[in-house]
Scaffold this active site. Structure first.
Site, mmCIF file in Angstrom:
data_model
loop_
_atom_site.group_PDB
_atom_site.id
_atom_site.type_symbol
_atom_site.label_atom_id
_atom_site.label_comp_id
_atom_site.label_asym_id
_atom_site.label_seq_id
_atom_site.Cartn_x
_atom_site.Cartn_y
_atom_site.Cartn_z
ATOM 1 N N LYS A 109 0.818 -1.216 0.000
ATOM 2 C CA LYS A 109 0.000 0.000 0.000
ATOM 3 C C LYS A 109 0.851 1.266 0.000
ATOM 4 O O LYS A 109 0.416 2.314 -0.469
ATOM 5 C CB LYS A 109 -0.977 -0.022 1.172
ATOM 6 C CG LYS A 109 -2.016 -1.129 1.007
ATOM 7 C CD LYS A 109 -3.075 -1.119 2.088
ATOM 8 C CE LYS A 109 -4.164 -2.136 1.803
ATOM 9 N NZ LYS A 109 -3.721 -3.536 1.916
HETATM 10 C C1 LIG Z 1 -4.356 -4.643 1.258
HETATM 11 C C2 LIG Z 1 -3.571 -5.890 1.132
HETATM 12 C C3 LIG Z 1 -3.913 -6.914 0.207
HETATM 13 C C4 LIG Z 1 -5.155 -6.841 -0.645
HETATM 14 O O1 LIG Z 1 -5.027 -5.894 -1.689
HETATM 15 P P1 LIG Z 1 -6.351 -5.423 -2.478
HETATM 16 O O2 LIG Z 1 -5.901 -4.284 -3.327
HETATM 17 O O3 LIG Z 1 -7.326 -5.008 -1.411
HETATM 18 O O4 LIG Z 1 -6.832 -6.587 -3.274
HETATM 19 C C5 LIG Z 1 -3.080 -8.018 0.107
HETATM 20 N N1 LIG Z 1 -1.986 -8.146 0.888
HETATM 21 C C6 LIG Z 1 -1.632 -7.198 1.787
HETATM 22 C C7 LIG Z 1 -0.425 -7.414 2.620
HETATM 23 C C8 LIG Z 1 -2.396 -6.035 1.936
HETATM 24 O O5 LIG Z 1 -2.024 -5.110 2.843
#
Ligand SMILES: *Cc1c(COP(=O)(O)O)cnc(C)c1O
Length: 460
Positions: A109
């Site tokens: 993120k």
């Molecule tokens: C947020 C997150 C996901 C999921 O990603 P999306 O974009 O919501 O599909 C997967 N792995 C981790 C470690 C995350 O923080």
């Protein structure tokens, strides 16, 4: 200039910077680009930043000056702990990991939020405005938002977390940030209570307007846009001749893999786009049945994928419907009220050709962490393990290189990793003293009036 349309069809189209500030459209829809540009020429781009500047530019052009945009992009990736920002690591023959975990909070993120924080601050400053970003977190999103927004002069950030229900690492990553514009609130309640408080605050026009509330959750278009970059970057790294590659993506809200679909739609050669779910497998069941069917969320070893309503999926359905906002509005209303909806078969035909899907249990997740560590001497986290395992099984028989997106560092989930390999992964240097740092947070009851009171002290 590309404008952005709401998936629900009844909000006016807006330019990029307005969409950046709005987040959700006023009709409840998600903004999508009205035209998908073709992939810019990246043949002379040599580093991640220049890929990012070129690939995102068509989405922004006409709203921010190019020099300003390029400077914001370059600054966004200064806090990543590797020269290549998102390096590609070889796991085996034609098998790779795209490491998206080298940002300040150790999860993918950061790649988008580091940019979104800077874009927001830039645009608000230009307009002479301030906002308060309000969010709820069960762990990962809160720290990524805090690290992206700390010390930005036009923004206050208030993050609610459920008291005593986030891991120590996750809490410390949020509460040890000392910037004066960062406000952590431990709510006496669950994550759902926190989310309901945030929804109630946004739903109360008096509160929303008075404290100028804003959101940076995964429905913000700018986050999807920033994620398109690493699909192109990793494909060119693995296959410089432009031949097709496949991607396996640990999926929750569908924001990450949707960016892969946009990259493909822009002209990137992609063989398979693999949706990897944990036991909360609403999407994988959709690819089997053509219906969306929500079940209760069950906690797993990959908590950031413990989701039963994948909000970004609405963007894909909108494209599959031929951009029929009314039909999307009706479909989502049915799904929200009954937890079940059959997707029209004509849409399914378009979607099923674009993705393949699979799921992995908690037990399989631990086995996969152990298997990858033994086979390749690479330690992965539980989310990444879901991607690697599902990728290998779904991709079997295909001969394109397979790139799995590593979405979190193992040190973020030490308990599950220890169960799998028998030792606890170490935090990287910049967080090594995390447990000695003083914490700063406030406590609040599970009550909207108390949150409003807090907001008035912060931004009143
Ligand atoms: C947020 C997150 C996901 C999921 O990603 P999306 O974009 O919501 O599909 C997967 N792995 C981790 C470690 C995350 O923080």
């Amino acid at each position: 200039m590309i404008s952005y349309q709401s998936t629900r069809g009844s909000a006016p189209a807006l330019p990029f910077t307005d969409v950046l500030l709005a987040g959700l459209a006023p009709d409840g829809g998600l903004y999508c680009p009205s035209e998908i540009p073709s992939l810019p020429d990246v043949s002379t781009a040599t580093d991640y930043v220049s890929f990012a500047q070129r690939i995102m530019w068509p989405f922004v052009e006409g709203t921010i000056g190019q020099d300003d945009f390029d400077a914001l992009v370059a600054d966004s990736y200064t806090r990543f702990r590797h020269d290549e920002i998102c390096p590609v690591v070889e796991l085996g023959t034609d098998e790779y990991l795209l490491d998206l975990t080298l940002g300040p909070t150790l999860a993918f993120k950061d790649v988008a939020l580091q940019l979104v924080g800077r874009l927001l601050d830039f645009e608000l400053t230009r307009r002479g405005q301030r906002v308060t970003v309000l969010g709820a977190t069960s762990g990962d999103t809160g720290s990524a938002a805090i690290e992206a927004l700390a010390n930005r002069s036009a923004i206050d950030v208030v993050i609610l977390h459920p008291e005593g229900r986030v891991s120590d690492v996750q809490r410390k990553q949020m509460t040890t940030v000392t910037a004066s514009n960062v406000h952590n609130v431990a709510v006496a309640g669950t994550f759902d209570d926190c989310q309901d408080l945030v929804k109630a605050a946004f739903g109360d026009v008096a509160i929303r307007d008075r404290y100028r509330l804003a959101a940076v959750n995964s429905i913000n278009w700018a986050r999807v846009m920033a994620q398109i970059v690493y699909y192109v970057w990793s494909a060119r790294t693995v296959a410089p001749d432009g031949s097709a590659v496949s991607f396996s993506v640990p999926t929750g809200n569908f924001g990450n893999i949707l960016a892969g679909w946009y990259a493909k739609s822009m002209g990137l050669a992609v063989d398979q786009l693999i949706v990897a779910s944990n036991r909360n497998d609403v999407l994988t069941r959709y690819f089997e049945t053509g219906a969306l069917d929500a079940e209760a969320v069950v906690p797993s070893f990959s908590p950031s994928m413990d989701i039963q309503v994948s909000s970004n999926f609405e963007r894909l359905l909108w494209e599959a419907s031929g951009r029929d906002g009314q039909a999307i509005q009706d479909l989502i209303a049915t799904f929200r009220s009954s937890g079940h909806v059959e997707v029209p078969s004509a849409w399914n035909e378009r979607v099923f050709g674009e993705f393949v899907a699979g799921r992995l249990s908690d037990e399989g997740t631990l086995n996969e962490i152990e298997r990858v560590y033994s086979a390749s001497n690479v330690l992965i986290d539980p989310h990444t393990a879901v991607g690697v395992d599902v990728g290998r099984s779904v991709h079997a028989g295909s001969n394109s290189p397979l790139i799995t997106l590593a979405t979190a560092a193992p040190a973020k989930f030490p308990d599950a990793v220890e169960k799998a390999v028998g030792f606890r992964p170490e935090l990287p240097d910049h967080l090594a003293d995390l447990f000695e740092r003083p914490e700063k947070f406030e406590k609040a009851p599970n009550d909207l009036a108390a949150i409003a009171d807090l907001l008035s002290k912060i931004s009143g």
